[in-house]
Design a protein around this motif. Structure first.
Motif, PDB file in Angstrom:
ATOM      1  N   VAL A 233      -6.049  18.263  36.458  1.00 30.54           N
ATOM      2  CA  VAL A 233      -7.469  18.605  36.530  1.00 30.54           C
ATOM      3  C   VAL A 233      -7.655  20.082  36.202  1.00 30.54           C
ATOM      4  CG1 VAL A 233      -9.446  18.779  38.089  1.00 30.54           C
ATOM      5  CG2 VAL A 233      -8.052  16.713  38.060  1.00 30.54           C
ATOM      6  N   GLY A 234      -6.637  20.860  36.475  1.00 28.00           N
ATOM      7  CA  GLY A 234      -6.709  22.267  36.072  1.00 28.00           C
ATOM      8  C   GLY A 234      -6.399  22.395  34.600  1.00 28.00           C
ATOM      9  N   ARG A 235      -7.328  21.945  33.750  1.00 27.82           N
ATOM     10  CA  ARG A 235      -7.090  21.931  32.305  1.00 27.82           C
ATOM     11  C   ARG A 235      -7.408  23.299  31.708  1.00 27.82           C
ATOM     12  NH1 ARG A 235     -10.402  16.407  32.076  1.00 27.82           N
ATOM     13  NH2 ARG A 235     -11.575  17.719  33.492  1.00 27.82           N
ATOM     14  N   PRO A 236      -7.081  23.512  30.456  1.00 33.42           N
ATOM     15  CA  PRO A 236      -7.403  24.796  29.841  1.00 33.42           C
ATOM     16  C   PRO A 236      -8.904  25.054  29.920  1.00 33.42           C
ATOM     17  CG  PRO A 236      -6.071  23.447  28.356  1.00 33.42           C
ATOM     18  CD  PRO A 236      -6.439  22.592  29.513  1.00 33.42           C
TER      19      PRO A 236
ATOM     20  N   GLY B 222      -4.417  31.993  26.486  1.00 33.60           N
ATOM     21  CA  GLY B 222      -5.701  32.315  25.860  1.00 33.60           C
ATOM     22  C   GLY B 222      -6.291  31.158  25.084  1.00 33.60           C
ATOM     23  N   THR B 223      -5.524  30.078  24.878  1.00 34.19           N
ATOM     24  CA  THR B 223      -6.061  28.897  24.197  1.00 34.19           C
ATOM     25  C   THR B 223      -7.086  28.219  25.100  1.00 34.19           C
ATOM     26  OG1 THR B 223      -4.005  28.495  22.994  1.00 34.19           O
ATOM     27  CG2 THR B 223      -5.482  26.614  23.278  1.00 34.19           C
ATOM     28  N   ARG B 224      -8.215  27.886  24.538  1.00 27.59           N
ATOM     29  CA  ARG B 224      -9.234  27.154  25.293  1.00 27.59           C
ATOM     30  C   ARG B 224      -9.436  25.790  24.645  1.00 27.59           C
ATOM     31  NH1 ARG B 224     -13.674  30.662  27.522  1.00 27.59           N
ATOM     32  NH2 ARG B 224     -12.642  32.578  28.176  1.00 27.59           N
ATOM     33  N   ALA B 225      -9.739  24.787  25.456  1.00 27.53           N
ATOM     34  CA  ALA B 225      -9.912  23.432  24.926  1.00 27.53           C
ATOM     35  C   ALA B 225     -11.153  22.785  25.514  1.00 27.53           C
ATOM     36  CB  ALA B 225      -8.692  22.576  25.254  1.00 27.53           C
ATOM     37  N   THR B 226     -11.893  22.030  24.679  1.00 27.82           N
ATOM     38  CA  THR B 226     -13.036  21.291  25.231  1.00 27.82           C
ATOM     39  C   THR B 226     -12.516  20.172  26.124  1.00 27.82           C
ATOM     40  OG1 THR B 226     -13.093  19.923  23.244  1.00 27.82           O
ATOM     41  CG2 THR B 226     -14.596  21.787  23.321  1.00 27.82           C
ATOM     42  N   GLN B 227     -13.390  19.690  27.010  1.00 25.37           N
ATOM     43  CA  GLN B 227     -13.030  18.609  27.928  1.00 25.37           C
ATOM     44  C   GLN B 227     -13.942  17.428  27.659  1.00 25.37           C
ATOM     45  OE1 GLN B 227     -13.091  20.426  31.835  1.00 25.37           O
ATOM     46  NE2 GLN B 227     -11.865  22.120  31.053  1.00 25.37           N
ATOM     47  N   PRO B 228     -13.674  16.708  26.569  1.00 26.76           N
ATOM     48  CA  PRO B 228     -14.605  15.656  26.145  1.00 26.76           C
ATOM     49  C   PRO B 228     -14.668  14.514  27.155  1.00 26.76           C
ATOM     50  CG  PRO B 228     -12.577  15.540  24.884  1.00 26.76           C
ATOM     51  CD  PRO B 228     -12.508  16.798  25.687  1.00 26.76           C
ATOM     52  N   GLU B 229     -15.841  13.942  27.284  1.00 26.99           N
ATOM     53  CA  GLU B 229     -16.010  12.768  28.139  1.00 26.99           C
ATOM     54  C   GLU B 229     -16.116  11.504  27.316  1.00 26.99           C
ATOM     55  OE1 GLU B 229     -18.929  13.538  31.395  1.00 26.99           O
ATOM     56  OE2 GLU B 229     -18.985  15.519  30.459  1.00 26.99           O
ATOM     57  N   GLY B 230     -15.670  11.572  26.063  1.00 24.96           N
ATOM     58  CA  GLY B 230     -15.719  10.403  25.205  1.00 24.96           C
ATOM     59  C   GLY B 230     -15.205  10.776  23.830  1.00 24.96           C
ATOM     60  N   GLY B 231     -15.103   9.768  22.950  1.00 24.22           N
ATOM     61  CA  GLY B 231     -14.615  10.013  21.598  1.00 24.22           C
ATOM     62  C   GLY B 231     -13.109  10.226  21.590  1.00 24.22           C
ATOM     63  N   TYR B 232     -12.598  10.880  20.541  1.00 23.84           N
ATOM     64  CA  TYR B 232     -11.151  11.108  20.485  1.00 23.84           C
ATOM     65  C   TYR B 232     -10.794  12.445  19.825  1.00 23.84           C
ATOM     66  CZ  TYR B 232     -12.171   8.682  16.089  1.00 23.84           C
ATOM     67  OH  TYR B 232     -12.738   8.277  14.906  1.00 23.84           O
TER      68      TYR B 232
ATOM     69  N   VAL C 227     -10.454  16.707  20.573  1.00 18.63           N
ATOM     70  CA  VAL C 227     -10.491  17.917  21.375  1.00 18.63           C
ATOM     71  C   VAL C 227     -10.612  19.082  20.401  1.00 18.63           C
ATOM     72  CG1 VAL C 227      -9.155  19.422  22.899  1.00 18.63           C
ATOM     73  CG2 VAL C 227      -9.071  16.970  23.223  1.00 18.63           C
ATOM     74  N   TRP C 228     -11.421  20.049  20.775  1.00 22.47           N
ATOM     75  CA  TRP C 228     -11.646  21.237  19.929  1.00 22.47           C
ATOM     76  C   TRP C 228     -10.996  22.428  20.623  1.00 22.47           C
ATOM     77  CZ3 TRP C 228     -13.189  22.695  15.268  1.00 22.47           C
ATOM     78  CH2 TRP C 228     -13.881  23.888  15.039  1.00 22.47           C
ATOM     79  N   LEU C 229     -10.089  23.074  19.937  1.00 21.44           N
ATOM     80  CA  LEU C 229      -9.358  24.186  20.536  1.00 21.44           C
ATOM     81  C   LEU C 229      -9.810  25.516  19.949  1.00 21.44           C
ATOM     82  CD1 LEU C 229      -5.606  23.027  20.500  1.00 21.44           C
ATOM     83  CD2 LEU C 229      -7.371  22.613  22.223  1.00 21.44           C
ATOM     84  N   ALA C 230     -10.035  26.485  20.860  1.00 23.53           N
ATOM     85  CA  ALA C 230     -10.179  27.872  20.409  1.00 23.53           C
ATOM     86  C   ALA C 230      -8.848  28.542  20.708  1.00 23.53           C
ATOM     87  CB  ALA C 230     -11.313  28.553  21.159  1.00 23.53           C
ATOM     88  N   LEU C 231      -8.135  28.908  19.650  1.00 25.41           N
ATOM     89  CA  LEU C 231      -6.836  29.572  19.826  1.00 25.41           C
ATOM     90  C   LEU C 231      -7.085  31.070  19.962  1.00 25.41           C
ATOM     91  CD1 LEU C 231      -5.213  27.464  17.006  1.00 25.41           C
ATOM     92  CD2 LEU C 231      -4.590  27.327  19.429  1.00 25.41           C
ATOM     93  N   PRO C 232      -6.085  31.823  20.347  1.00 31.25           N
ATOM     94  CA  PRO C 232      -6.283  33.273  20.369  1.00 31.25           C
ATOM     95  C   PRO C 232      -6.731  33.754  18.984  1.00 31.25           C
ATOM     96  CG  PRO C 232      -4.240  32.672  21.450  1.00 31.25           C
ATOM     97  CD  PRO C 232      -4.753  31.436  20.816  1.00 31.25           C
ATOM     98  N   PRO C 233      -7.584  34.770  18.931  1.00 32.64           N
ATOM     99  CA  PRO C 233      -8.227  35.186  17.670  1.00 32.64           C
ATOM    100  C   PRO C 233      -7.255  35.557  16.551  1.00 32.64           C
ATOM    101  CG  PRO C 233      -9.146  36.393  19.543  1.00 32.64           C
ATOM    102  CD  PRO C 233      -8.039  35.560  20.085  1.00 32.64           C
TER     103      PRO C 233
END
Lengths: 470, 470
Positions: free
Chosen positions: B70-73, B390-400, B402-408
Motif C-alpha cells: 500500500v505504500g506505493r511510489p 524519485g520515481t513517481r507512479a500513478t495509482q490507477p483504479e482501472g485499465g492497464y 501506469v504512468w511513471l515520472a522518472l527523475p528529470p
C-alpha cells in the motif's frame, strides 16, 4: 482459357464483327466438331455458353441460331467533360434518394449490390469458424495493418494469376474497397485539390471527394470503352489535376471496359505527368468475355497506380475486406489505415484466407459470371421490349450495371419517385456527376437473377418512362 | 454489488483513509463475520479480493494484514496546460518508436494492447461460426451502417445497466473505437480548428488531430482525478475550442478517473458553451473498484456527448468492433461512416451479438478485472523496488497503464532505445503531447500478467533508468 471457351470467344467475335448475323444458323455440333477438329462435347459446351450469354438460341430440331437479342438497344452517346471550380456537393441527394433502397421489400434495381443469394455464404461461415478456432491469439496483435500475412499472400497469388506482379509489401488490407479508395485519396490530396474522374462516375467517388473538400473534373467517356485518354491528356495540359480516380474495368455506372491499348496509353500519360491513379477495380472478376481484363496497374512501372479491390462484390458481402496495392504510396496508406481505423477485422480476413486456399473461389466465380451474363440478356430483352422508343442502353461485358439514356423528356428523379411508389428502387442519373447533368439517365442493377418480380418491374418502369415521355 | 464486494470496498476505504495502516492486522474471518452479521465465506471472499488487489496480505497462522505494498511510489505532479498555434505533428515519431513494438519476442511493456491470452477467443470463435451459419443472406445488405440491429440492442442494454439511457437510434457501429473517434472528430471540425485534449494524452488522439490538420490545446490534469475542469473553463473563455476529446475513465496514459462531480461539472461547462465532447471510454469496463464508473455521457441532456467505446480491450481483440452513441451528431456520423468505409464487418458483429447474449461477458469481465488488479500490484511493487529514487507512479483504479515520472535527468527516448536493445518495448513520454514535453515519463502496460519475463524486465528497465540518472 479452356478449349470450349476459346471456341465460344471466336464465335462471339464473328457475331460482333457482323460475319454471323441475327437469325443466321451456325454450324451443327457435328459439323463444327469435324471442321475444327475438336470433340462434339467441346462444341456443345461452347454453344451452351453462348446461349447462356444470349448470343445464340437453340431451336428444337433446327439447331443453333444467332439470337435476335443481339439486336440490343443502341448505346448511349459519349459523355463530354466538365470541370468544377467548387468542392463537390452531392451527398445529401445520394442519401435522400438511396436512403431506403436497402429495404428488401423493394425490387432492388437501384441497389449497388448484387443479390446476396449469389454468394457461398454457408461455405464462408464454415471456413471462418474453422479458421477462428485454430487462431493463434497473438495474431490479434501482430496482424494489424497492413493486415493478415496469409490473406495478403493469397491476394498476391491472384495478382500473379492475372499477369500483374504485386509485391505483398505494397498490399494493405482495408475495410472494403471503400476504405482503400478513401485512404488513397487522403494520401495524395489536400482539400481544394482537383481530381479527375469519369463522366458519369460512381456517386460514392463523388462523396469521397466531397468528404475531403475536393473539386472534380469529369472526363469524357465512351459507353463501351470508358474514359477518353486523349480528352484526359487535354485536361491535364490545362488543369492542375492531383490524382485520377478511374474504373478501367466495368465502370460503374457504364459497365465500360477500357481496351488494353487505352490502359497502356493512360499509364504512359500518368508517367509523363508523374500523376497517381486510384484504380477502382471491384468488378474486374465479373467479366463475361474469355479473359479476365488486366488492370491498368499491370502496365505501371513507376508505382503510380494504387489498385483497389475487394471481395464484397464477388465472394463475401458484409465481410468488409478490401485491399489496395498502393505502389510507391504503400507506406503512407498503411500509416493512414493505422491512424483511421487501426486494422481490418481478423475474423473476416481469416475466413477469407481459409476459403481462398481451399474453397473453390474460381469455380464460384465461373458460376457467378455465367449467372450474371444470362440475366443481362433477360434484362436487355425486357428493356428493348418495354422501354420507350429512343431509349439507349450500354452493352456491358462484365459487372452488373446497365446504364440507360432515356428520351430527354424523361426526368430520372421523377422516374425514381414514381418507381419507388411501386416498390421499385432506381439509381437516377443525377447521382452520377457533380453537376447533376445526367438528368434522363438511370442505372439498372441486373445482379438479381433470383428476384421473382424483376422482369415485371422492368416492364413497370418502362411504362412509367413512356408516360413521362409524353 | 455483491455482499463480499461491499465489504471489500468498505475495508479498502478504511485503508485509503488511513484508519487501517500498513502492517496492521485486520479482524479475523470469524470476528468479522460475527461483528458484521455476514457469513464467514463472505468475509473470506472479501479478504481474498483485497489480497488479489494487493491491499491485504495473508500471513500463515497469523491472519490478514494491510499489505506493505500500500505504500506505493508517490504520484506524479499535476500537468499544466499548453496551447499550440500550429497543427499537430507527432505521427512520424510514433511510427518510429512503436513500429516494431508488436513483435511478440519483445516484453510488451510499451504495447497499447493487453495480452491476447486474457480473452475468450475460443468461445468467440464458436459464437461467430454459429451465428454465421444461420445468417440470413439479406442481412449483408440491410445491416450496413449504422450496423447490426441485434448488436446495437445488446450495446443499448449495457448502457441501461450502467444507468445511462442511450437510444439505439444514436448508436453507430464502427471498425473499432479508433474509427468512431475519427468519424466524430471529422463530423465537428474543419482543418485548422482547435481541439481540447488532456495533458498528457493518448498519442493516437494526437495522430487523429494531425491527420485532419487540427491544433491541440492540452489541458492540465491531476494524475488521479484527470482533467482539471476549472483549467478547461479558463481555456474555453480565451480560445475558440471546437470540440473536447477526453477520457474521463482510466485515461491513457495516466489511468486517472474523473470523480462523478467533475464529470457533472464538465457536462455543465459543455452545455454552457454548446461544445461537443468526444468521450473515449474504451477502458471503462476495466475498473478495480466496486462499481463501474459512469461516463460523462450519463449527465448529458443536450446530446453534446459522443460516447465512443469498443470490445477490443475487454473481449475481442482483432474483431474490430467499436461504436459511438453520438447524441445529436448521430446522423452526421452514420453518413460519414457510410462514405468512408460503408459498414462494419458482419462476421465480427454477429459473433459478438451471439456471445453477448449467451457467452457470459460479465463473468469474463470479473475475471479480467481481478487479473489486471492483481498484476498492477506486482508491477507497483517491482517499480518501488527497482526504479531509481524519485520515481513517481500513478495509482490507477482501472485499465492497464501506469504512468511513471522518472527523475528529470532520465530521457525517456534514451531509456526506450536502451530497453529495446534488451528486447523490452516502452512507450516514452514524448509521444503523449504535441510539444513532446513529457521527456522523463514513460507509460508501462501492466496488462500482461502471463508474460514470464515481465518482472525481470521491470528490474532491467529500472536498472537502466538508474544508470541514466547518473
Amino acid at each position: 482459357m479452356k478449349r470450349y471457351e476459346a471456341l465460344a470467344h471466336e464465335i462471339a467475335e464473328s457475331i460482333a464483327a457482323g460475319q454471323l448475323r441475327v437469325g443466321e444458323r451456325v454450324p451443327s455440333v457435328r459439323e463444327a466438331s469435324r471442321s475444327r477438329g475438336v470433340s462434339p462435347s467441346t462444341v456443345f459446351e461452347a454453344y451452351y455458353l453462348l446461349e447462356a450469354r444470349g448470343l445464340l438460341e437453340a431451336r428444337p430440331r433446327a439447331g443453333y441460331f444467332v439470337s435476335a437479342a443481339v439486336g440490343r438497344p443502341m448505346e448511349p452517346e459519349s459523355a463530354r467533360h466538365a470541370v468544377s471550380d467548387h468542392p463537390v456537393a452531392i451527398s445529401e441527394l445520394v442519401f435522400q434518394v438511396l436512403g431506403h433502397a436497402r429495404n428488401r421489400t423493394l425490387v432492388p434495381m437501384g441497389s449497388a449490390f448484387p443479390s446476396p443469394a449469389l454468394f457461398p455464404l454457408p461455405k464462408l461461415a464454415l471456413a471462418t469458424g474453422k479458421a477462428l478456432r485454430r487462431l493463434d491469439p497473438w495474431r490479434t496483435v501482430e496482424d494489424l495493418s497492413p493486415g493478415s500475412a496469409a490473406l495478403r499472400r493469397q491476394i498476391g497469388l491472384r495478382y500473379l494469376g492475372m499477369g500483374c506482379g504485386v509485391d505483398t509489401e505494397e498490399l494493405v488490407i482495408t475495410n472494403g474497397a471503400m476504405e482503400a479508395l478513401n485512404l488513397c485519396l487522403e494520401s495524395v490530396t489536400q482539400p481544394g485539390d482537383l481530381v479527375a474522374v469519369e463522366s458519369p462516375t460512381f456517386y460514392a467517388a463523388l462523396q469521397a471527394l466531397e468528404r475531403r473538400g475536393l473539386r472534380a473534373v469529369e472526363i469524357a467517356t465512351h459507353p463501351r470503352t470508358g474514359i477518353d485518354v486523349a480528352a484526359l491528356a487535354a485536361v491535364l495540359a490545362q488543369h492542375p489535376v492531383k490524382v485520377c480516380w478511374l474504373m478501367p474495368n466495368f465502370q460503374n455506372p457504364l459497365g465500360s471496359l477500357m481496351p488494353d491499348g487505352a490502359k497502356q496509353a493512360l499509364v504512359a500519360l500518368l508517367a509523363q505527368h508523374q500523376l497517381p491513379l486510384i484504380e477502382d477495380d471491384v468488378y474486374g472478376e465479373l467479366y463475361f468475355g474469355a479473359h479476365k481484363p488486366r488492370p491498368a496497374k499491370a502496365w505501371d512501372r513507376q508505382g503510380l497506380v494504387m489498385h483497389c479491390s475487394s471481395f464484397s462484390k464477388t465472394l463475401a458481402p458484409g465481410y468488409r475486406v478490401g485491399w489496395v496495392a498502393a505502389g510507391r504510396f504503400a507506406r503512407e496508406v498503411a500509416q493512414r489505415k493505422l491512424m483511421s481505423s487501426l486494422a481490418a477485422p481478423l475474423p473476416s480476413q481469416e475466413g477469407l484466407s481459409e476459403y481462398l486456399e481451399h474453397g473453390g473461389y474460381d469455380r464460384h466465380l465461373r458460376q457467378l459470371r455465367a449467372t450474371l451474363a444470362r440475366h443481362l440478356h433477360v434484362v436487355q430483352r425486357a428493356i428493348a421490349e418495354h422501354f420507350p422508343a429512343g431509349t439507349r442502353a450500354t452493352q456491358p461485358e462484365g459487372g452488373y450495371f446497365v446504364w440507360l439514356a432515356l428520351p430527354p423528356q424523361v426526368d430520372a428523379l421523377a422516374l425514381h419517385r414514381l418507381a419507388l411508389s411501386q416498390d421499385i428502387s432506381l439509381a437516377p442519373g443525377q447521382l452520377f456527376s457533380a453537376d447533376r447533368r445526367f438528368r434522363h439517365h438511370v442505372r439498372i442493377n441486373f445482379g438479381h437473377p433470383d428476384h421473382p418480380g424483376f422482369e415485371q418491374a422492368l416492364k413497370t418502369v418502362g411504362t412509367i418512362a413512356s408516360a413521362l415521355k409524353r
